[in-house]
Design a protein around this motif. Sequence first.
Motif, PDB file in Angstrom:
ATOM      1  N   GLU A 107       0.799  -1.218   0.000  1.00 29.83           N
ATOM      2  CA  GLU A 107       0.000   0.000   0.000  1.00 29.83           C
ATOM      3  C   GLU A 107       0.838   1.276   0.000  1.00 29.83           C
ATOM      4  O   GLU A 107       0.529   2.249  -0.681  1.00 29.83           O
ATOM      5  CB  GLU A 107      -0.936   0.012   1.220  1.00 29.83           C
ATOM      6  N   HIS A 144       1.326  -4.227  13.676  1.00 34.79           N
ATOM      7  CA  HIS A 144       1.348  -4.302  12.216  1.00 34.79           C
ATOM      8  C   HIS A 144       1.886  -5.620  11.697  1.00 34.79           C
ATOM      9  O   HIS A 144       1.699  -5.941  10.531  1.00 34.79           O
ATOM     10  CB  HIS A 144       2.186  -3.157  11.628  1.00 34.79           C
ATOM     11  N   GLU A 166      -6.954   9.883  13.256  1.00 30.15           N
ATOM     12  CA  GLU A 166      -6.915   8.891  12.183  1.00 30.15           C
ATOM     13  C   GLU A 166      -6.228   9.386  10.923  1.00 30.15           C
ATOM     14  O   GLU A 166      -5.847   8.591  10.065  1.00 30.15           O
ATOM     15  CB  GLU A 166      -8.338   8.414  11.878  1.00 30.15           C
ATOM     16  N   ASP A 192      -1.706   9.131   7.047  1.00 26.22           N
ATOM     17  CA  ASP A 192      -1.801   9.433   5.618  1.00 26.22           C
ATOM     18  C   ASP A 192      -1.360  10.861   5.293  1.00 26.22           C
ATOM     19  O   ASP A 192      -0.876  11.136   4.196  1.00 26.22           O
ATOM     20  CB  ASP A 192      -3.212   9.152   5.075  1.00 26.22           C
ATOM     21  N   THR A 230      -4.075  -3.918   2.796  1.00 28.27           N
ATOM     22  CA  THR A 230      -3.840  -2.659   3.508  1.00 28.27           C
ATOM     23  C   THR A 230      -2.659  -2.763   4.472  1.00 28.27           C
ATOM     24  O   THR A 230      -2.430  -1.849   5.272  1.00 28.27           O
ATOM     25  CB  THR A 230      -5.082  -2.230   4.307  1.00 28.27           C
ATOM     26  N   SER A 233      -8.277   1.832   8.526  1.00 29.07           N
ATOM     27  CA  SER A 233      -8.541   1.172   7.235  1.00 29.07           C
ATOM     28  C   SER A 233      -9.763   0.270   7.284  1.00 29.07           C
ATOM     29  O   SER A 233      -9.957  -0.560   6.385  1.00 29.07           O
ATOM     30  CB  SER A 233      -7.324   0.340   6.824  1.00 29.07           C
ATOM     31  N   GLU A 234     -10.639   0.417   8.288  1.00 29.97           N
ATOM     32  CA  GLU A 234     -11.731  -0.533   8.473  1.00 29.97           C
ATOM     33  C   GLU A 234     -12.721  -0.560   7.312  1.00 29.97           C
ATOM     34  O   GLU A 234     -13.474  -1.529   7.162  1.00 29.97           O
ATOM     35  CB  GLU A 234     -12.464  -0.252   9.777  1.00 29.97           C
ATOM     36  N   SER A 261     -11.852  -0.911   4.246  1.00 29.88           N
ATOM     37  CA  SER A 261     -11.305  -1.731   3.160  1.00 29.88           C
ATOM     38  C   SER A 261     -10.554  -2.967   3.638  1.00 29.88           C
ATOM     39  O   SER A 261     -10.438  -3.941   2.898  1.00 29.88           O
ATOM     40  CB  SER A 261     -10.368  -0.884   2.278  1.00 29.88           C
ATOM     41  N   CYS A 262     -10.040  -2.959   4.863  1.00 24.38           N
ATOM     42  CA  CYS A 262      -9.344  -4.166   5.345  1.00 24.38           C
ATOM     43  C   CYS A 262     -10.366  -5.262   5.609  1.00 24.38           C
ATOM     44  O   CYS A 262     -11.557  -5.003   5.818  1.00 24.38           O
ATOM     45  CB  CYS A 262      -8.531  -3.853   6.595  1.00 24.38           C
TER      46      CYS A 262
END
Length: 495
Positions: free
Chosen positions: A40, A433, A337, A341, A81, A141-142, A144-145
């Motif tokens: 990602e 992670h 959050e 990014d 992700t 990322s909830e 899409s993960c």
Amino acid sequence: MSASFSLPNPDTLIDALKAALGEQHVRTAEDDLALHIREERGLYQGRAIAVVRPGSTEEVAAVVRAAAAAGVPIVAQGGNTGLVGGGVPYGGIVLSMARMNRVRSVDSVNATMTVEAGCILADVQAAAHTEDMLFPLSLPSEGSCRIGGNLATNAGGTAVLRYGNARELVLGLEVVLADGRVWNGLKALRKDNTGYDLRNLFVGSEGTLGIITAAVLKLFPAPKVRATAFIGCDTPENALDVFARLRSEAGEALVAFEFLPRLAIEIVLRHAPGAVRPLAGDHAAYALIELSSPQSDANLEGLLETVLSTTIEDGTIGDATITGSEAQRAALWNLRERISDTQRYEGGSIKHDVSVPVSQVAAFIAEASQACEDAMPGVRPLAFGHFGDGNIHFNLSQPVGMEKDAFLSRWEMFNRIVHDIVHAMGGSISAEHGVGLIKRDELLRYKDPVALDLMHKLKTALDPHNILNPGKVLALGDDLPSSLPHGSPRPVLVS
């Protein structure tokens, strides 16, 4: 023990996969592969001969049997992700779980839900909500993960303080093994003392021991009352003091205590549209706090006001705000959050996901920040994360004006500085992670040798031909890239 990374006749395997799944679910075009072979963050670029999309456990087992017969590696992939290169294939097949996205059952009395591994985390949360229940795993990322990846990496998130990591949220699993057999461990039991705990063997194994296809998840009573606050103080030590007081006063009602430094707030305000400054003043350290309760008459706001008023009076914190609406709560969580990014707009970023005992988090931030600044004047430490469970995302943004390539080339130097301090404090170089590729070789330096030996023995026993996500967590293959993004050889996409 090594996986084969080339096929004498790849068409034979592709034909077998198409026969098992249907031609439309076996993709070999470059455009289809491109979505699945890049990490990602763009640190790793892999390769694959096909992406397959099974629709059932039986089809997953068929894919694994065919790949095992051909000696071809398989990388199971959820939402792709991950942040440690664990889902990047280096040859062979990507097994996408996207079609396996059914909620099989919900048992509100037993407080469990059985879901397939391809369910998007936000959909699992929503399914629990319809039953007036809570599935508490929550990540940026909830949307899409997928839950299989969350379990395979033992994901953490913002509610670990109250509910635990993904490992604590699962009761049973269904897993396809490296030989294509299916282990049906989908028991919804909270007590089962019949031998070894196989479930916890696969949770956190990053797809290297088996492929999770379904899980029984724990549910909890849905919160009826929430209270959210944002505080500003002078030091991480002050924030840790507030955490200790709240834990004592609020007990299990304390769901989240997220630490943010001034730099994090500045970056989010600079780059995230609509972000709003949380407090009128400027502070060196901040914390986002949330309490919740399933009891509709719980006076959580009053509890927060009492504790925070005391800490303001004694000078522990400089300012605080308690949200008065859901919109205000969402705005505060948006600040937290958006850290990861928005950091990319500041140039190169070297990231560490580490944990130390909760009592040591403030000392770790101070010591590691100073050591990194001494090693590279102008580097900008950005340490944030979950004070309540000791997990700090110790990120480093490049010095202003420095070339990105030059900064990222010092990744190994900063690893040594940060990880040595973590190790000396009795911590872990990977908190939530995973290990994947990026920390694989670091394990050799910091992991107990006996633990490493046991891990190798388990891998050999369960995956003797090393076809399941080879090269991740443990370096066992012959044709694998360097673990560091800027090591040699360089498997990186971007600089």
